[in-house]
Design a protein around this motif. Structure first.
Motif, PDB file in Angstrom:
ATOM      1  N   PRO A 171       0.811  -1.223   0.000  1.00 41.69           N
ATOM      2  CA  PRO A 171       0.000   0.000   0.000  1.00 41.69           C
ATOM      3  C   PRO A 171       0.842   1.269   0.000  1.00 41.69           C
ATOM      4  O   PRO A 171       1.959   1.296   0.506  1.00 41.69           O
ATOM      5  CB  PRO A 171      -0.806  -0.128   1.299  1.00 41.69           C
ATOM      6  CG  PRO A 171       0.052  -0.954   2.194  1.00 41.69           C
ATOM      7  CD  PRO A 171       0.738  -1.943   1.297  1.00 41.69           C
ATOM      8  N   VAL A 217       0.635   4.401   1.783  1.00 45.60           N
ATOM      9  CA  VAL A 217      -0.097   4.793   2.984  1.00 45.60           C
ATOM     10  C   VAL A 217      -0.132   6.307   3.128  1.00 45.60           C
ATOM     11  O   VAL A 217       0.893   6.986   2.998  1.00 45.60           O
ATOM     12  CB  VAL A 217       0.539   4.165   4.238  1.00 45.60           C
ATOM     13  CG1 VAL A 217      -0.173   4.651   5.499  1.00 45.60           C
ATOM     14  CG2 VAL A 217       0.475   2.648   4.147  1.00 45.60           C
ATOM     15  N   LYS A 237      -6.392  -4.107   4.900  1.00 44.07           N
ATOM     16  CA  LYS A 237      -5.277  -3.671   4.047  1.00 44.07           C
ATOM     17  C   LYS A 237      -5.128  -4.588   2.835  1.00 44.07           C
ATOM     18  O   LYS A 237      -4.820  -4.140   1.726  1.00 44.07           O
ATOM     19  CB  LYS A 237      -3.989  -3.658   4.882  1.00 44.07           C
ATOM     20  CG  LYS A 237      -2.744  -3.197   4.157  1.00 44.07           C
ATOM     21  CD  LYS A 237      -1.639  -2.865   5.139  1.00 44.07           C
ATOM     22  CE  LYS A 237      -1.206  -4.064   5.957  1.00 44.07           C
ATOM     23  NZ  LYS A 237      -0.356  -4.973   5.176  1.00 44.07           N
ATOM     24  N   THR A 249      -4.237  -5.280  -2.205  1.00 44.33           N
ATOM     25  CA  THR A 249      -2.906  -5.746  -2.613  1.00 44.33           C
ATOM     26  C   THR A 249      -2.890  -6.517  -3.932  1.00 44.33           C
ATOM     27  O   THR A 249      -1.829  -6.729  -4.503  1.00 44.33           O
ATOM     28  CB  THR A 249      -2.305  -6.645  -1.515  1.00 44.33           C
ATOM     29  OG1 THR A 249      -3.191  -7.745  -1.272  1.00 44.33           O
ATOM     30  CG2 THR A 249      -2.105  -5.867  -0.223  1.00 44.33           C
ATOM     31  N   LEU A 307      -3.818   3.707   0.708  1.00 41.81           N
ATOM     32  CA  LEU A 307      -4.457   3.386   1.980  1.00 41.81           C
ATOM     33  C   LEU A 307      -4.522   4.660   2.819  1.00 41.81           C
ATOM     34  O   LEU A 307      -3.496   5.156   3.290  1.00 41.81           O
ATOM     35  CB  LEU A 307      -3.667   2.299   2.720  1.00 41.81           C
ATOM     36  CG  LEU A 307      -4.144   1.950   4.130  1.00 41.81           C
ATOM     37  CD1 LEU A 307      -5.552   1.354   4.090  1.00 41.81           C
ATOM     38  CD2 LEU A 307      -3.194   0.965   4.792  1.00 41.81           C
ATOM     39  N   ASP A 316      -5.267   6.393   6.081  1.00 37.44           N
ATOM     40  CA  ASP A 316      -5.336   5.996   7.492  1.00 37.44           C
ATOM     41  C   ASP A 316      -5.611   7.235   8.329  1.00 37.44           C
ATOM     42  O   ASP A 316      -4.722   8.041   8.578  1.00 37.44           O
ATOM     43  CB  ASP A 316      -4.010   5.344   7.893  1.00 37.44           C
ATOM     44  CG  ASP A 316      -4.032   4.793   9.310  1.00 37.44           C
ATOM     45  OD1 ASP A 316      -5.108   4.834   9.943  1.00 37.44           O
ATOM     46  OD2 ASP A 316      -2.987   4.324   9.777  1.00 37.44           O
ATOM     47  N   CYS A 329      -1.810   2.249  11.221  1.00 36.94           N
ATOM     48  CA  CYS A 329      -0.505   1.685  10.858  1.00 36.94           C
ATOM     49  C   CYS A 329       0.497   1.911  11.982  1.00 36.94           C
ATOM     50  O   CYS A 329       1.279   1.014  12.329  1.00 36.94           O
ATOM     51  CB  CYS A 329       0.003   2.317   9.567  1.00 36.94           C
ATOM     52  SG  CYS A 329      -0.959   1.865   8.103  1.00 36.94           S
TER      53      CYS A 329
END
Length: 848
Positions: free
Chosen positions: A396, A398, A577, A581, A609, A611, A616
């Motif tokens: 990812p 992030v 998550k 992928t 991703l 967040d 994370c």
């Protein structure tokens, strides 16, 4: 000792008779000869059984069970209640070989083991197999060498899909081969999937019957499972396979996959759709929850009905007492998990029992133990790092985005709110991240989340529209709010393009939510997008869910994931998550062949991703983030504290609390003991409720789908508390005439004939104790009765439970039901482990 041995034999006699066996009246021999119902045993046949039976009184065969031809089938070795059944293992093997019997049952009347001498080790069973069940299993002849010797090439599945594919001209022409594979939907194993299958073959050759695959999301566990299933069925090491999933939407997904991959050789069904014809299938797919409820697995299946049981997302589908379903069936077991055990690094060292990471750690360790991998090494491992390195998966990108509000919520001191009470005194209350959308509400924060997602989310590489996205919300109410905000923002960004269908809520409260997950994956949710002609992609661009689209959900063209909630379960985090992928070629969605050829390959090489709650960081302390965004400036957020609509029981000072202090006395008291059948008015009420339930078309539809959550909600919202009959759960519980609480789901199942009646409290406790024995496998066989008494007392008696939990063991001396002396009879380790097991795996609600 003789008394305990006699007690064990009495129990065994009853169990045999309950399973459909009958005793042969042998007046001369000392052994108990047990027959199938329709078998007649002649003197000559009896003589052919050999001389060992005549020496039974000197320690030979205790029970000999014969097949429909009068030939030895099972040697049953009975031990005293004080002895562990496995102590007779070698002795029973010798007797079985002398009688040429294939099966052995070892029992002390409390714990029973079934042992197929041609396959594996003794396995715990909760009931003796009937003559038909063991007879069917007798025809099954597994062979580990045959399993290990089966050649599994990369085209193992393709050979089932199209046996002659290699002779086709389009295959032989290398330029035409990719189009040929796509047109015929041929699936070829990858090298690591082939290695996974070979690892099972090697382990089986060494005598293993349990295997665990630790494979990252997107690495093709379903395709690998299909190859394993073909291997076992083709080699004769399984006659039928059970595939367990933990979510309704995964039933259809798995069955569809097995049908596409294996339909030319094997049949697959979803159990709930083929309740009467499942025996005709080679592969049966079902949710573990549907089998666990009211112990249906014992009523519907025999332990020998499935020779290979595969548990998808094993640490979830066999977590807790669901493992009893898994352990019920004898034979080979394969577990699949995407959550690596070592993901939980550092947990367990000083972590509290209430820490979600500690709970998850214990669950994963239990999973590894269940599959014989106590060392932490699975049968085969292929991690996300391996998949990325080999070019099959994507890591990812992030985006750790925190608003001013969430930054304070995530801080150690929390978001502190100062209020003034009626006396003018200031009080402070701190809110944490886990309070968001439960006890702490901030609409501008939700708007900031959505604006950030829409401004920075990836676009579809062909149509240019916003990329397909899954957003994870705190609750169903939170999901509804986010959908509303996203649709309003979409109208401003793309006027006239959407009709409040840019974002859709996909949760269990929404009708046809399961179908919506399938349509989104098939690019048909809300219809097809009109951005580019002849391009197949979903009109709806964002699905907002809570938990439906996590485990096992396959939608490879996702480009964005948004965690608009804190996540506390490591496996949930890995699963969420993992939705992004998978790789994908967007050109495959183009209908126009010329345009498709022009595009060539348009590969997904990245996904984002978002967040918003530092998840994370929570799970990976040193995570390297790719981008830090400056969020839109927020205006002052109106804050409110209220009871969460999703069931969070928040107590707010000064609101919703009332205490009555005036004296009150009983002025009239008439007592009457009502029998188990209840009063007539109760019975009539229950009968009317059943008629009302069965004639409700919507409820009948939900029951047919086995959507129990929606069915329960429908009964509560549409049938309860209506002026016509004013049904309530309490009234119907009383009408049932049982000694415990019953759930709405049980009422529904009784009304629609899924269960014949309601089990008593004692019957439920016995069921839970059998699950406990199957899972924990206590070695102290001579103390099973004492352990059962403790198990029951801890569940039934709140006083006993409180004293045990508080460590006030001396107070048990004056307890009338369970005393200190009773506790001392329980083996020392189990005085702690039994309460721990009950707290983890047994719901006390039915017993309160």
């Amino acid at each position: 000792m003789a008394q305990k041995e006699a007690a064990a034999r009495i129990k065994i006699n009853r169990l045999l008779e309950a399973s459909g066996w009958r005793f042969f009246d042998d007046k001369n021999g000392a052994a108990n000869i047990v027959l199938e119902p329709n078998v007649k045993l002649t003197p000559d046949a009896l003589a052919n059984l050999g001389d060992d039976l005549e020496k039974a009184q000197n320690g030979f065969v205790d029970f000999l069970l014969l097949d429909d031809n009068g030939k030895p089938l099972i040697v049953l070795e009975a031990k005293a209640e004080s002895k562990h059944p496995l102590s007779a293992k070698q002795q029973a093997r010798k007797y079985a070989r002398s009688q040429n019997a294939r099966f052995v049952i070892l029992s002390n009347g409390n714990i029973h083991y079934l042992w197929d001498l041609e396959q594996g080790n003794p396995a715990i069973i909760s009931a003796f197999p009937s003559p038909d069940e063991i007879g069917n299993h007798y025809k099954f002849t597994p062979n580990a060498e045959r399993l290990a010797g089966e050649l599994v090439g990369l085209d193992y599945i393709a050979l089932t899909q199209m046996p002659g594919y290699a002779q086709e001209a389009a295959w032989k022409a290398e330029k035409e081969r990719p189009a040929f594979i796509e047109k015929n939907k041929l699936r070829f194993l990858r090298n690591y999937q082939q290695r996974a299958i070979q690892s099972v073959q090697n382990a089986a050759r060494k005598g293993s019957t349990r295997f665990l695959f630790e494979m990252a999301t997107g690495t093709g566990k379903t395709l690998t499972s299909a190859a394993i299933i073909k291997l076992f069925l083709k080699s004769g090491n399984a006659k039928r396979v059970l595939f367990l999933v933990d979510r309704l939407e995964l039933e259809v997904q798995a069955q569809k996959a097995f049908s596409e991959l294996l339909k030319n050789d094997f049949t697959s069904v979803v159990y709930k759709e083929q309740r009467d014809d499942w025996r005709k299938a080679d592969i049966v797919v079902t949710t573990v929850q549907s089998l666990l409820f009211n112990n249906k697995y014992r009523q519907l299946f025999a332990p020998t009905d499935f020779d290979l049981v595969i548990s998808d997302e094993a640490h979830r589908s066999i977590g807790g007492n669901a493992r009893a379903v898994f352990e019920y069936f004898i034979g080979y077991k394969l577990g699949l998990t995407a959550t690596p055990k070592d993901y939980l690094k550092g947990s367990g060292d000083g972590a509290s029992q209430g820490d979600p990471r500690e709970t998850e750690r214990r669950m994963l360790l239990d999973t590894y133990r269940t599959f014989g991998c106590e060392t932490g090494e699975p049968t085969f491992r292929y991690s996300l790092i391996d998949g990325v390195k080999d070019g099959f998966l994507i890591n990812p990108y992030v985006i750790d985005a925190r608003t001013g509000v969430t930054a304070q919520l995530l801080a150690d001191e929390g978001f502190v709110v100062t209020t003034t009470d009626e006396s003018g005194n200031e009080t402070e209350e701190a809110f944490a991240g886990r309070d968001f959308e439960k006890r702490f509400f901030a609409e501008p924060t939700n708007q900031a989340f959505c604006k950030t997602l829409l401004e920075h989310g990836l676009r579809d590489p062909i149509s240019g529209e916003f990329g397909k996205t899954i957003a994870f919300a705190v609750s169903q109410n939170h999901a509804a709010k986010l959908v509303q905000i996203l649709n309003q923002m979409a109208d401003q960004l793309w006027p006239g393009r959407y009709r409040s269908d840019f974002a859709m809520q996909v949760t269990s409260h929404v009708a046809d939510a399961q179908k919506m997950t399938v349509n989104f994956a098939n690019n048909n949710l809300g219809g097809h997008s009109g951005f580019v002609e002849n391009y197949r992609t979903s009109r709806a661009r964002v699905c907002v869910t809570v938990g439906m689209m996590t485990t096992g959900y396959d939608c490879p063209d996702l480009l964005n994931l948004a965690l608009m909630r804190p996540v506390f379960s490591p496996s949930d985090f890995v699963q969420m998550k993992g939705r992004g992928t998978r790789k994908h070629n967007f050109a495959l969605e183009m209908f126009d062949p010329a345009r498709k050829a022009e595009l060539g390959s348009v590969e997904k090489s990245v996904f984002r991703l978002f967040d918003f709650f530092a998840n994370c960081e929570y799970f990976e302390k040193e995570y390297r983030y790719d981008e830090a965004l400056k969020l839109p400036k927020l205006t002052a957020a109106p804050l409110s504290v209220q009871e969460d609509q999703e069931g969070f029981d928040a107590t707010v000072a000064g609101r919703g609390i009332y205490e009555h202090f005036d004296p009150d006395d009983v002025v009239s008291q008439v007592e009457q003991q009502i029998g188990l059948d209840g009063m007539r008015i109760d019975r009539e009420l229950f009968r009317k409720f059943e008629e009302t339930a069965r004639t409700d078309e919507r409820l009948a539809e939900l029951v047919e789908q086995q959507n129990w959550e929606a069915a329960t909600r429908h009964v509560i919202e549409e049938l309860f508390d209506k002026p016509t009959e004013f049904y309530t759960l309490e009234k119907l519980r009383n009408a049932a005439g049982v000694d415990r609480r019953i759930s709405v789901r049980e009422l529904i199942e009784k009304a629609f004939g899924f269960i014949p009646g309601f089990k008593s409290k004692a019957e439920l406790i016995e069921d839970e104790f059998q699950k406990f024995l199957a899972d924990q496998k206590p070695e102290e066989a001579d103390r099973i009765r004492e352990m059962r008494y403790f198990f029951e007392a801890y569940i039934r008696d709140a006083t006993v439970r409180a004293k045990i939990d508080a460590g006030h063991l001396q107070d048990l001396n004056v307890n009338p039901t369970f005393t200190t002396r009773d506790l001392k009879e329980v083996p020392a380790p189990w005085r702690r482990r039994i309460p721990e097991y009950i707290k983890d795996y047994v719901s006390l609600n039915p017993f309160l």
